[in-house]
Write a protein that holds these residues in place. Sequence first.
Motif, mmCIF file in Angstrom:
data_model
loop_
_atom_site.group_PDB
_atom_site.id
_atom_site.type_symbol
_atom_site.label_atom_id
_atom_site.label_comp_id
_atom_site.label_asym_id
_atom_site.label_seq_id
_atom_site.Cartn_x
_atom_site.Cartn_y
_atom_site.Cartn_z
ATOM 1 N N THR A 55 6.356 -46.230 -57.759
ATOM 2 C CA THR A 55 6.314 -44.996 -58.289
ATOM 3 C C THR A 55 7.745 -44.284 -58.855
ATOM 4 N N LEU A 56 8.758 -44.528 -57.667
ATOM 5 C CA LEU A 56 10.022 -44.049 -58.237
ATOM 6 C C LEU A 56 10.597 -44.880 -59.220
ATOM 7 N N VAL A 57 10.545 -45.973 -59.376
ATOM 8 C CA VAL A 57 11.155 -46.737 -60.491
ATOM 9 C C VAL A 57 10.509 -46.352 -61.789
ATOM 10 N N MET A 58 9.216 -46.143 -62.091
ATOM 11 C CA MET A 58 8.481 -46.122 -62.846
ATOM 12 C C MET A 58 8.644 -44.686 -63.394
ATOM 13 N N ALA A 59 8.882 -43.908 -62.469
ATOM 14 C CA ALA A 59 9.196 -42.127 -62.969
ATOM 15 C C ALA A 59 10.531 -42.103 -63.330
ATOM 16 N N VAL A 60 11.337 -42.497 -63.058
ATOM 17 C CA VAL A 60 12.715 -42.592 -63.357
ATOM 18 C C VAL A 60 12.533 -43.354 -64.894
ATOM 19 N N THR A 61 12.049 -44.474 -65.267
ATOM 20 C CA THR A 61 11.770 -45.148 -66.433
ATOM 21 C C THR A 61 11.347 -44.445 -67.464
ATOM 22 N N LEU A 62 10.313 -43.615 -66.815
ATOM 23 C CA LEU A 62 9.456 -42.551 -67.762
ATOM 24 C C LEU A 62 10.314 -41.582 -68.369
ATOM 25 N N VAL A 63 11.047 -40.938 -67.183
ATOM 26 C CA VAL A 63 11.980 -39.806 -67.670
ATOM 27 C C VAL A 63 12.925 -40.491 -68.927
ATOM 28 N N VAL A 64 13.649 -41.575 -68.635
ATOM 29 C CA VAL A 64 14.517 -41.923 -69.927
ATOM 30 C C VAL A 64 13.841 -42.044 -71.116
ATOM 31 N N PHE A 65 12.688 -42.796 -71.008
ATOM 32 C CA PHE A 65 12.021 -42.811 -72.357
ATOM 33 C C PHE A 65 11.346 -41.542 -72.766
ATOM 34 N N LEU A 66 10.958 -40.606 -72.031
ATOM 35 C CA LEU A 66 10.745 -38.985 -72.597
ATOM 36 C C LEU A 66 11.854 -38.445 -73.244
ATOM 37 N N VAL A 67 13.072 -38.591 -72.474
ATOM 38 C CA VAL A 67 14.442 -37.951 -73.119
ATOM 39 C C VAL A 67 14.394 -38.756 -74.632
ATOM 40 N N LEU A 68 14.121 -39.935 -74.686
ATOM 41 C CA LEU A 68 14.471 -40.513 -76.067
ATOM 42 C C LEU A 68 13.385 -39.857 -77.034
#
Length: 268
Positions: A55-68
């Motif tokens: 959950t943590l890894v995917m949430a952080v990755t999601l935040v990065v792609f949402l910023v992009l």
Amino acid sequence: MSHAPAARLRTRVRSNKVPDPTVSFWVIKILATTVGETAADLLSDTVGLGLPLTTLVMAVTLVVFLVLQFRTRSYRPSLYWVTVVLISIVGTCITDNLTDGLGVPLALSTTVFAVALAAVFVIWYRSEGTISIHSIDAVRREAFYWLAILFTFALGTAAGDLIAEQTGLGYFPSLLLFAGAIALTAAVWFIGHRGPVVCFWIAYILTRPLGASTGDLLSSPVEDGGLGIGTITTSVVFLVLIAAVISWLSIRLRRDATAPQAQLGVSS
């Protein structure tokens, strides 16, 4: 003075950040929802990360792609759909954490997510005057859009598991149930031309439990009512299919963008 209206027009007109709901849109959406179900299980159980770390890894990755995604000025197929896949995985993880980690009943989480999604739609509509995906052309509207998408995935996961597992209906009958509900929603629009925005969001919500039931049916062991294909094979196959459709969309989008320029060159 003569340039003022044109200047104001340029500040108002922005590119929509969301693709039109064409056949390819729905194909990738269903594929992405299936991957969201199987990839979460793959990373958590098969790879051995465990549900909290996944959950943590995917949430952080999601935040990065949402910023992009927020930084782009227009719809980019690869970025948009990778973000959808990631939010599908995170939505699954949220529901699984509530159910498996905290012992929250699926009926309760389904109700809570449904109320939260309804609240997002109400606030979105009161703020912007529309919840249409054809007008995701400002930061605030895009924020409402992605928040709604997150809740649709969390809600769909909870509702899908509730109907398929706790009621004893099974994965394949659940798949048929959700597919039938989507077909009925589509018929309301195509035959009666009623409520296109509402019909879109109903179909969008229903594709999540449809994808979850499909993923569970394919990946679960035979003794649990599945086909025993496994999370690895199912996730890889569906990711390859998603990549193939996205590549085709990207090529077509670039071709359509260069066509007017080519015609202008010929005409000049």
